[in-house]
Motif scaffolding. Structure first.
Motif, PDB file in Angstrom:
ATOM      1  N   ASN A 173       1.254  -1.048   0.482  1.00  0.00           N
ATOM      2  CA  ASN A 173       0.200   0.522   0.436  1.00  0.00           C
ATOM      3  C   ASN A 173       1.431   0.917  -0.111  1.00  0.00           C
ATOM      4  OD1 ASN A 173      -2.397  -1.358  -0.118  1.00  0.00           O
ATOM      5  ND2 ASN A 173      -2.533  -1.746   2.180  1.00  0.00           N
ATOM      6  N   ASN A 174       0.599   2.041  -0.922  1.00  0.00           N
ATOM      7  CA  ASN A 174       1.190   3.800  -1.130  1.00  0.00           C
ATOM      8  C   ASN A 174       2.476   2.841  -1.788  1.00  0.00           C
ATOM      9  OD1 ASN A 174      -0.527   5.193   0.474  1.00  0.00           O
ATOM     10  ND2 ASN A 174       0.338   4.374   2.327  1.00  0.00           N
ATOM     11  N   LEU A 175       2.755   2.072  -2.543  1.00  0.00           N
ATOM     12  CA  LEU A 175       3.426   1.810  -3.553  1.00  0.00           C
ATOM     13  C   LEU A 175       3.882   2.954  -4.585  1.00  0.00           C
ATOM     14  CD1 LEU A 175       5.896   0.495  -4.708  1.00  0.00           C
ATOM     15  CD2 LEU A 175       3.852  -1.105  -5.832  1.00  0.00           C
ATOM     16  N   THR A 176       4.339   3.318  -4.777  1.00  0.00           N
ATOM     17  CA  THR A 176       4.919   4.364  -5.958  1.00  0.00           C
ATOM     18  C   THR A 176       6.159   4.396  -6.742  1.00  0.00           C
ATOM     19  OG1 THR A 176       6.443   5.716  -4.789  1.00  0.00           O
ATOM     20  CG2 THR A 176       4.058   6.825  -4.249  1.00  0.00           C
ATOM     21  N   TYR A 177       5.052   3.765  -8.199  1.00  0.00           N
ATOM     22  CA  TYR A 177       6.398   3.670  -9.343  1.00  0.00           C
ATOM     23  C   TYR A 177       6.365   4.924 -10.838  1.00  0.00           C
ATOM     24  CZ  TYR A 177       7.568   1.163 -13.099  1.00  0.00           C
ATOM     25  OH  TYR A 177       8.901   0.524 -13.951  1.00  0.00           O
ATOM     26  N   LYS A 178       7.939   5.447 -10.413  1.00  0.00           N
ATOM     27  CA  LYS A 178       7.526   6.759 -11.157  1.00  0.00           C
ATOM     28  C   LYS A 178       8.880   6.597 -12.606  1.00  0.00           C
ATOM     29  CE  LYS A 178       9.966  11.020 -11.064  1.00  0.00           C
ATOM     30  NZ  LYS A 178      10.709  12.427 -10.128  1.00  0.00           N
ATOM     31  N   THR A 179       8.479   6.788 -13.463  1.00  0.00           N
ATOM     32  CA  THR A 179       9.192   6.719 -14.770  1.00  0.00           C
ATOM     33  C   THR A 179       9.147   8.027 -15.492  1.00  0.00           C
ATOM     34  OG1 THR A 179       7.875   6.047 -16.117  1.00  0.00           O
ATOM     35  CG2 THR A 179       8.400   4.394 -14.870  1.00  0.00           C
ATOM     36  N   THR A 180      10.533   8.227 -16.457  1.00  0.00           N
ATOM     37  CA  THR A 180      10.998   9.319 -16.664  1.00  0.00           C
ATOM     38  C   THR A 180      11.544   9.231 -18.636  1.00  0.00           C
ATOM     39  OG1 THR A 180      13.798   9.298 -16.008  1.00  0.00           O
ATOM     40  CG2 THR A 180      11.406  10.325 -14.746  1.00  0.00           C
ATOM     41  N   TRP A 181      10.935   9.568 -19.125  1.00  0.00           N
ATOM     42  CA  TRP A 181      11.781   9.800 -20.895  1.00  0.00           C
ATOM     43  C   TRP A 181      12.617  11.336 -21.115  1.00  0.00           C
ATOM     44  CZ3 TRP A 181      10.932   4.431 -23.097  1.00  0.00           C
ATOM     45  CH2 TRP A 181       9.876   3.848 -22.205  1.00  0.00           C
ATOM     46  N   GLU A 182      13.787  11.051 -21.624  1.00  0.00           N
ATOM     47  CA  GLU A 182      14.288  12.484 -21.208  1.00  0.00           C
ATOM     48  C   GLU A 182      15.813  12.436 -22.753  1.00  0.00           C
ATOM     49  OE1 GLU A 182      16.826  16.001 -18.608  1.00  0.00           O
ATOM     50  OE2 GLU A 182      16.242  14.194 -17.903  1.00  0.00           O
ATOM     51  N   GLY A 183      15.145  12.984 -23.749  1.00  0.00           N
ATOM     52  CA  GLY A 183      16.114  13.128 -25.014  1.00  0.00           C
ATOM     53  C   GLY A 183      16.399  13.693 -25.505  1.00  0.00           C
ATOM     54  N   PRO A 184      17.160  14.617 -27.387  1.00  0.00           N
ATOM     55  CA  PRO A 184      16.039  14.748 -28.201  1.00  0.00           C
ATOM     56  C   PRO A 184      15.647  13.977 -29.077  1.00  0.00           C
ATOM     57  CG  PRO A 184      18.283  13.820 -28.508  1.00  0.00           C
ATOM     58  CD  PRO A 184      18.372  13.319 -27.019  1.00  0.00           C
ATOM     59  N   TRP A 185      14.812  15.467 -29.981  1.00  0.00           N
ATOM     60  CA  TRP A 185      14.184  15.345 -31.027  1.00  0.00           C
ATOM     61  C   TRP A 185      14.147  15.294 -32.426  1.00  0.00           C
ATOM     62  CZ3 TRP A 185      10.720  18.333 -32.678  1.00  0.00           C
ATOM     63  CH2 TRP A 185      10.439  19.294 -31.848  1.00  0.00           C
ATOM     64  N   VAL A 186      13.715  14.492 -33.138  1.00  0.00           N
ATOM     65  CA  VAL A 186      13.871  15.256 -34.406  1.00  0.00           C
ATOM     66  C   VAL A 186      12.022  14.648 -35.110  1.00  0.00           C
ATOM     67  CG1 VAL A 186      16.170  15.142 -35.684  1.00  0.00           C
ATOM     68  CG2 VAL A 186      14.366  13.366 -35.691  1.00  0.00           C
ATOM     69  N   GLY A 187      11.739  16.149 -35.843  1.00  0.00           N
ATOM     70  CA  GLY A 187       9.876  15.808 -36.823  1.00  0.00           C
ATOM     71  C   GLY A 187      10.372  16.528 -37.608  1.00  0.00           C
ATOM     72  N   VAL A 188       8.119  16.037 -38.044  1.00  0.00           N
ATOM     73  CA  VAL A 188       8.190  16.965 -39.516  1.00  0.00           C
ATOM     74  C   VAL A 188       6.473  17.746 -38.587  1.00  0.00           C
ATOM     75  CG1 VAL A 188       9.520  15.562 -41.026  1.00  0.00           C
ATOM     76  CG2 VAL A 188       7.169  14.953 -40.379  1.00  0.00           C
ATOM     77  N   GLU A 189       6.164  18.869 -39.743  1.00  0.00           N
ATOM     78  CA  GLU A 189       4.816  19.119 -39.357  1.00  0.00           C
ATOM     79  C   GLU A 189       4.027  20.034 -40.357  1.00  0.00           C
ATOM     80  OE1 GLU A 189       3.689  22.467 -36.010  1.00  0.00           O
ATOM     81  OE2 GLU A 189       5.595  21.613 -35.414  1.00  0.00           O
ATOM     82  N   GLY A 190       3.577  20.579 -40.186  1.00  0.00           N
ATOM     83  CA  GLY A 190       2.597  20.684 -41.640  1.00  0.00           C
ATOM     84  C   GLY A 190       1.566  21.148 -40.921  1.00  0.00           C
TER      85      GLY A 190
END
Length: 308
Positions: A173-190
């Motif tokens: 009970n009251n267990l916590t789970y934390k995740t993080t994702w971090e870094g560069p990105w490239v993309g296209v947009e219209g």
């Protein structure tokens, strides 16, 4: 606060300040500031393979947090300079309001154990900063671009009413789970503007570093449950977004924004936070590997946009 997270936030503040006080010779084609709020659905999973001695599988641990529901609020801004240079950034915060936690423990020649719990609280943070080139390709109504940047995303969930094989497990009970994702990105947009309607589509490919922690509310149980840390490098994430808006007043627009994300990690490791496996009552030569971990997200927001 993580150093790279502080750096990302500092860059966002610096960029928007620079845009606000840009010199007069900078040609401002389009600028906007968005305030939004909405709802999001997340799914988080992690699989651990424990080996002792190395090469002999003694446990497969499969964690799934599904149907994680949260309310979100955020701000975003962008500005186009010199008719082609785009700078944009966003910051979003979420509050978890529910979800389901399931954990399977598979040991060779032993019946599978199943732990369930209710996800009752938690929070998320998502920051992104980027820039690139946007060029008109059809009478200034359609713009296409290539961009790149940096992002930080975290998810934290907290559990209660834990049961293992139908029997109450108060230690979880009251267990916590934390995740993080971090870094560069490239993309296209219209971006398409037509008859007062505005449509913005984009895709981003992220090169992510994954970090996670499984944290008990109390001390480790010798030979049983223990708090751990998890990590993996060289992972990836894919993000697709679609925004649409319509004029409400002279410089105010209202719209909808949809975002889908899928992030995946592999070749990771896991260790007790307290030190070695022997310190928590497990074989001293144990090696825990993470063959896969993932985060999937669907978000829908109502957006109020101010153009200037």
């Amino acid at each position: 606060m993580h150093r790279s997270k502080c750096y990302c936030l500092f860059l966002m503040m610096l960029s928007f300040a620079a845009l606000s006080f840009a010199p007069a010779f900078a040609v401002k084609i389009d600028a906007e500031l968005d305030v939004y709020g909405g709802y999001r659905w997340d799914k988080i999973s992690t699989t651990i393979h424990a080996y002792s001695p190395p090469g002999r599988l003694i446990l497969e641990d499969i964690l799934t947090a599904k149907n994680v529901r949260l309310w979100t609020v955020g701000v975003a801004g962008k500005q186009l300079f010199y008719q082609c240079l785009l700078v944009k950034g966003s910051a979003e915060w979420g509050r978890v309001c529910g979800g389901d936690y399931i954990n399977y423990g598979v040991v060779p020649d032993v019946p599978t154990s199943k732990t369930t719990a209710d996800i009752h609280s938690g929070n998320t943070q998502d920051f992104s900063l980027g820039g690139g080139i946007m060029l008109p390709v059809f009478c200034n109504e359609l713009n296409l671009g290539v961009l790149g940047g940096w992002s930080f995303n975290s998810q934290r969930i907290k559990m209660r009413n834990a049961q293992t094989n139908g029997i109450s497990s108060p230690i979880l009970n009251n267990l916590t789970y934390k995740t993080t994702w971090e870094g560069p990105w490239v993309g296209v947009e219209g971006a398409l503007s037509y008859c007062s309607y505005y449509l913005n589509l984009g895709y981003e490919y992220h090169f992510a570093r994954w970090r996670a922690s499984w944290q008990l509310d109390g001390p480790d149980i010798f030979g049983g449950a223990y708090s751990d840390k998890r990590w993996s490098n060289g992972n990836h994430g894919q993000v697709f977004f679609m925004n649409t808006s319509y004029p409400l007043l002279h410089c105010l627009e209202v719209g909808l924004a949809f975002k889908y994300q899928y992030w995946k990690a592999g070749n990771g490791r896991e260790k007790p936070k307290g030190g070695s496996f022997a310190a928590v009552g497990l074989p001293g030569n144990e090696i825990d590997k993470i063959p896969n971990a993932s985060w999937q997200s669907y978000g829908l927001n109502l957006v109020l946009e101010y153009s200037f």
